[in-house]
Design an enzyme around this catalytic site. Structure first.
Site, PDB file in Angstrom:
ATOM      1  N   CYS A 109      21.977  28.111  -6.633  1.00 34.80           N
ATOM      2  CA  CYS A 109      22.856  27.255  -5.833  1.00 34.80           C
ATOM      3  C   CYS A 109      24.171  27.082  -6.438  1.00 34.80           C
ATOM      4  CB  CYS A 109      22.420  25.848  -5.500  1.00 34.80           C
ATOM      5  SG  CYS A 109      20.929  25.521  -4.779  1.00 34.80           S
ATOM      6  N   CYS A 162      20.078  23.412  -9.465  1.00 33.18           N
ATOM      7  CA  CYS A 162      19.480  24.917  -9.047  1.00 33.18           C
ATOM      8  C   CYS A 162      20.753  25.910  -9.321  1.00 33.18           C
ATOM      9  CB  CYS A 162      19.383  24.679  -7.659  1.00 33.18           C
ATOM     10  SG  CYS A 162      19.441  26.453  -6.872  1.00 33.18           S
TER      11      CYS A 162
END
Length: 150
Positions: free
Chosen positions: A76, A73
């Site tokens: 993230c 991600c």
């Protein structure tokens, strides 16, 4: 005979180019990632290692920030420096827990906290009651303010 030699030369050149491509392209593709995203991935992995165990966090009567994340991600990864800064400044007062959604051992927690996307930040009271859930890229000031309110 000349056609056979031409065909052999063509095959040799094609094999050379395929080999060269299979060696050069992965290095090129890796270089396309910005240094900041690589730094974010490194910080994300470091945060995961520093993370307090989920069960410990629920039992120690401190507020908790749970981040549901995945290494792939990019958001993230981009949030990792923010979470690291908050962790460095507030880990004595707040539990920081990282749960990787790709790890099947967290499937019960993923269901319990209704994780639909990553990153998901779930803030828990000292008693373990969910107080707020945030998704995606959250400004540091917003997270810091919410953590102070806990």
């Amino acid at each position: 005979m000349k056609t056979k030699n031409t065909l052999l030369k063509f095959c040799a050149i094609a094999c050379f180019l395929l080999t060269l491509f299979s060696v050069v392209y992965p290095a090129y593709a890796l270089s396309l990632r910005s240094p900041s995203s690589l730094t974010g991935l490194v910080e994300l992995k470091h945060l995961a290692k520093q993370s307090l165990a989920y069960n410990t966090a629920l039992k120690n009567n401190k507020p908790t920030l749970i981040e549901f994340y995945a290494y792939w991600c990019t958001t993230c990864q981009a949030m990792a420096p923010t979470i690291k800064a908050l962790h460095d400044s507030q880990s004595s007062q707040i539990n920081f827990v990282m749960l990787n959604i790709d790890d099947p051992k967290w499937s019960e927690q993923i269901q319990h906290y209704n994780v639909m996307s990553v990153p998901q930040f779930t803030l828990l009271s000292p008693q373990g009651i969910p107080k707020k859930t945030l998704y995606g890229k959250v400004p540091k000031a917003v997270l810091a303010n919410l953590l102070q309110q806990l």
